[in-house]
Design an enzyme around this catalytic site. Structure first.
Site, PDB file in Angstrom:
ATOM      1  CG  ASP A  42     -81.112-103.273  77.886  1.00 18.11           C
ATOM      2  OD1 ASP A  42     -81.514-103.630  79.006  1.00 18.11           O
ATOM      3  OD2 ASP A  42     -81.215-103.996  76.882  1.00 18.11           O
ATOM      4  CB  SER A  43     -78.241-106.178  80.087  1.00 13.45           C
ATOM      5  OG  SER A  43     -79.426-106.614  79.451  1.00 13.45           O
ATOM      6  CE1 TYR A  74     -75.288-106.632  82.428  1.00 14.31           C
ATOM      7  CE2 TYR A  74     -76.541-105.011  83.666  1.00 14.31           C
ATOM      8  CZ  TYR A  74     -75.428-105.342  82.922  1.00 14.31           C
ATOM      9  OH  TYR A  74     -74.471-104.401  82.688  1.00 14.31           O
ATOM     10  N   GLY A  75     -80.287-110.883  83.727  1.00 22.19           N
ATOM     11  CA  GLY A  75     -81.445-111.370  84.473  1.00 22.19           C
ATOM     12  C   GLY A  75     -81.298-112.732  85.110  1.00 22.19           C
ATOM     13  CB  CYS A 105     -82.256-102.663  81.706  1.00 21.41           C
ATOM     14  SG  CYS A 105     -81.909-104.338  82.246  1.00 21.41           S
ATOM     15  CG  ASN A 106     -88.455-103.951  82.957  1.00 17.40           C
ATOM     16  OD1 ASN A 106     -89.421-103.406  83.467  1.00 17.40           O
ATOM     17  ND2 ASN A 106     -88.259-103.966  81.657  1.00 17.40           N
ATOM     18  CB  THR A 107     -82.815-107.065  84.795  1.00 14.06           C
ATOM     19  OG1 THR A 107     -83.734-107.808  83.997  1.00 14.06           O
ATOM     20  CG2 THR A 107     -82.045-107.993  85.701  1.00 14.06           C
ATOM     21  CB  CYS A 211     -87.632-108.282  79.802  1.00 14.53           C
ATOM     22  SG  CYS A 211     -86.021-108.369  78.999  1.00 14.53           S
ATOM     23  CB  THR A 212     -86.361-103.141  77.415  1.00 19.59           C
ATOM     24  OG1 THR A 212     -85.068-103.598  77.831  1.00 19.59           O
ATOM     25  CG2 THR A 212     -86.906-102.177  78.451  1.00 19.59           C
TER      26      THR A 212
HETATM   27  N1  DGL Z   1     -83.579-105.728  78.884  1.00 28.40           N
HETATM   28  C1  DGL Z   1     -83.526-106.338  80.159  1.00 28.40           C
HETATM   29  C2  DGL Z   1     -84.733-106.084  81.018  1.00 28.40           C
HETATM   30  O1  DGL Z   1     -85.506-105.181  80.711  1.00 28.40           O
HETATM   31  C3  DGL Z   1     -82.698-107.455  80.408  1.00 28.40           C
HETATM   32  C4  DGL Z   1     -82.423-108.684  80.228  1.00 28.40           C
HETATM   33  C5  DGL Z   1     -81.213-109.381  80.757  1.00 28.40           C
HETATM   34  O2  DGL Z   1     -80.125-108.811  80.675  1.00 28.40           O
HETATM   35  O3  DGL Z   1     -81.404-110.503  81.226  1.00 28.40           O
HETATM   36  O4  DGL Z   1     -84.947-106.721  81.999  1.00 28.40           O
END
Ligand code: DGL
Length: 276
Positions: A42-43, A74-75, A105-107, A211-212
């Protein structure tokens, strides 16, 4: 930025500073494919919510968790940067001989899973906002999909919206994962942020935590929107991992399970948060 330069930079940035937490029990005996670890990425700390579901379902697995906290969030980055950072982080996990990858991580999933599957042969499990179960369970009110701006603008999510999104509203949440990254899961500032985000909506009966990181904010989200059902993809992801490992004959029957954490960020910030 040129793709090669962005990749080189991301690779440099994603190089873990330190192995900060190592509960791995050394593996004794014959080395089998199924006893190799699963890499979880994950980020930042958000993927730890997925890790928990994985541990509950697959307690015998060895897991290496890699958080690119140094480069989070990351998002709010452009796609090519998310892709380059994800590839560099995955490379670091591959160097640890993982048998499967969970992009928790969804992103990162929406920006990179396609590329990863094209390049790699090991099983790769990604995340996607749980809009489908929310649409099936909700009873006619609107569904809010909370996610990073990058996840919501990706083709992958737009496709999901076309299929299940007739009552769904996209709620981009820039700045929200940062609360979790600093361990702030209950605070007046967080309540204020959520109140502001939810102000335009009424008759909401479901909220998708796309988002996780947001899974750690359930309590505050419930308070801000009482009565709405919350959906996340964590259990589904763990079950999918179990199915895929089973089908590939990669489930570890030897145990014992363990978790090793790696962060590219500051271990002194990361450590207390992972115990949250
Ligand atoms: N945990 C992330 C997700 O599921 C990320 C958030 C990020 O880095 O902005 O999207």
């Amino acid at each position: 930025m040129h793709e090669a330069t962005a990749h080189a930079r991301a690779k440099r940035l994603a190089n873990p500073r330190e192995l900060i937490y190592n509960k791995t029990i050394p593996f004794k005996g014959a080395y089998s494919l199924s006893s190799r670890p699963i890499g979880v990425f994950d980020s930042g700390v958000g993927g730890i919510s997925v890790l928990r579901s994985m541990r509950a379902l697959l307690p015998d697995e060895r897991i290496i968790y890699y958080g690119d906290n140094l480069n989070a969030p990351y998002g709010t980055r452009p796609e090519e940067e998310i892709l380059a950072l994800t590839l560099a982080s995955v490379e670091a996990l591959l160097a640890r001989d993982v048998k499967a990858l969970v992009i928790a991580c969804n992103t990162a999933t929406s920006a990179a899973v396609h590329e990863l599957r094209a390049r790699l042969t090991l099983p790769i499990i990604g995340m996607e906002p749980a809009l489908k179960p929310a649409a099936l369970a909700s009873s006619g009110g609107s569904i809010l999909v909370m996610a990073t701006p990058a996840t919501l603008r990706q083709k992958k999510f737009q496709e999901l919206m076309r299929q299940y999104g007739d009552r769904a509203e996209m709620v981009p949440c820039p700045g929200l994962m940062e609360f979790v990254e600093r361990g702030e899961i209950d605070s007046p500032a967080l309540d204020e942020y959520l109140k502001d985000r939810f102000a335009p909506f009424d008759n909401v009966d479901a909220i998708v935590l796309g988002c996780t990181h947001y899974v750690f904010l359930r309590r505050a989200i419930r308070r801000a929107m009482p009565g709405a059902l919350l959906f996340d993809g964590n259990e589904g992801t763990a079950r999918r991992l179990q199915d895929v490992l089973g089908a590939e004959n990669l489930l570890n029957s030897e145990g014992p399970g363990s978790v090793e954490f790696i962060t590219t960020g500051d271990p002194d910030v990361f450590m207390p948060i992972i115990r949250m």
